[in-house]
Design a protein around this motif. Structure first.
Motif: not given
Length: 413
Positions: A116-139
């Motif tokens: 569980l400790g590894g899941c959340l920060p990894t998922a956040i990092t992954m979606v942030g790196e795939h996000a369009r630049r204007e949607r980082g916070g929203a994603v």
């Protein structure tokens, strides 16, 4: 080699990571839903002290998982780290249903916590790196709705499943979706662009350099402020989700109403997340996170007042609206601040230190319950924590940068 993002694969990133975070959200609330039963039925001699100890052991596993997986993710990639994390926490969550003592139950909660400790920060990092630049916070905040959808589902299951099938069934139900999710992740989840390109170019990440980056120059102040804000944010998240049903029962509400308030808290969280990211992208993540922590403090203090039924539910809803998305805005800010080579390490470090707050929240609630003063003093204490969170995030001192995706890659989230 890791699968590179493609138009077909990138579209899977957000839904698969969202589903993984949903299962993480199940774990956030499941202990809170079964604790009243364990305490009421004196299962394995459970008392508030035992409950706090088991909660602490599980959260200690999350701290270890966050700190280790954050650094490992920058070495082996976001995709592998996320899949491994989901497998670990799902297996040990299922085994919790077969525990025969408080000691065994606590040990299994610790092992599940590693994943569980590894899941959340990894998922956040992954979606942030795939996000369009204007949607980082929203994603990021959209991803985290999965966390609270999982919490809402768990609260609903607690109301219906525990009376019919018993508390053990909750852990089996919570782990079962991984039987579908993990194969889908293996087949469809791509690696993040930055890691996959570095891997193919033969560029390796120096784990020690990634850690040193967090404490160099302007990032030193940012890292310390992020860690303090995350500590305060997760203290609130876990303190409220673990003890809100018990505190409300102390205030004279029946178990069904107490669980309904837990449900309301997490519905408010989902609505808050849908709004917070867009606000952060428009006014700045530091300003948004500071305001969200401050508003959380106000509504938590309001819960100390005896309110009529609709007013109580409205106050709990608004507390959830601000408390949970304040913490997620911290994560979004972290993702905008650190360079790619140390981003997962930074996310894991901030989340790991935050998990110490996740330990302190249930301990604080447990001590107040044991002393018989959880209502109303627990809400005063939580309000002060929210105020400290606002101060901490205002001291970060590094402006959030706009992430720029790799040329030619269309983000699917």
């Amino acid at each position: 080699m890791s699968p590179l993002p493609s138009p077909g694969r990138s579209g899977w990133v957000l839904p698969l990571c969202w589903a993984a975070v949903l299962l993480d959200g199940f774990d956030l609330v499941v202990l809170g839903t079964v604790l009243p039963v364990l305490l009421r039925d004196d299962v394995w001699g459970f008392d508030p002290g035992t409950a706090s100890a088991v909660t602490t052991i599980g959260l200690t596993g999350m701290i270890v998982g966050s700190l280790v997986t954050g650094a490992v993710t920058d070495l082996i990639g976001r995709r592998k780290a996320l899949i491994i994390s989901v497998v670990i926490f799902s297996v040990f969550t299922a085994l919790c249903a077969f525990a025969t003592s408080a000691t065994t139950f606590g040990a299994l909660r610790f092992l599940a916590g590693l994943g569980l400790g590894g899941c959340l920060p990894t998922a956040i990092t992954m979606v942030g790196e795939h996000a369009r630049r204007e949607r980082g916070g929203a994603v990021t905040t959209t991803l985290m709705t999965g966390y609270h959808v999982g919490a809402v589902i768990t609260a609903l299951l607690g109301i219906s499943v525990i009376p019919a099938l018993g508390w053990r069934a909750m852990f089996v139900i919570g782990a079962a979706p991984a039987l579908v999710l993990v194969p889908l992740m293996i087949k469809y989840l791509p690696e993040s662009t930055s890691f996959a390109e570095n891997e193919r170019a033969g560029r390796t990440t120096d784990g020690r350099a990634a850690v040193r980056t967090l404490f160099t120059g302007d990032l030193l102040r940012a890292t310390l402020a992020f860690c303090l804000a995350s500590f305060m944010g997760l203290l609130l998240v876990y303190g409220l989700n673990t003890w809100l049903p018990v505190i409300m029962r102390e205030a004279g509400y029946p178990l069904g109403a107490a669980l309904s308030l837990l449900l309301t808290l997490n519905v408010g969280a989902i609505v808050g997340l849908l709004i917070a990211g867009y606000v952060g992208d428009r006014i700045g993540l530091r300003r948004a996170a500071t305001g969200w922590f401050g508003a959380a403090a106000v509504f938590l203090a309001l819960l100390s007042i005896k309110l009529p039924g609709p007013g109580l539910y409205a106050a709990v809803f608004m507390a959830g609206f601000f408390v949970f998305s304040a913490q997620v805005l911290v994560y979004a800010y972290v993702g905008r601040t650190y360079p790619a080579a140390s981003r997962a390490t930074g996310m894991g470090t901030v989340a790991g230190v935050g998990r110490v707050g996740a330990i302190c929240g249930p301990l604080l609630g447990g001590s107040l319950v044991s002393a018989g003063i959880a209502y109303p003093w627990g809400f005063y204490a939580f309000a002060v924590v929210g105020a400290f969170g606002a101060v901490a995030i205002s001291l970060v001192g590094v402006r959030a940068a706009r992430p720029v995706p790799a040329p030619g890659v269309q983000a699917g989230v």
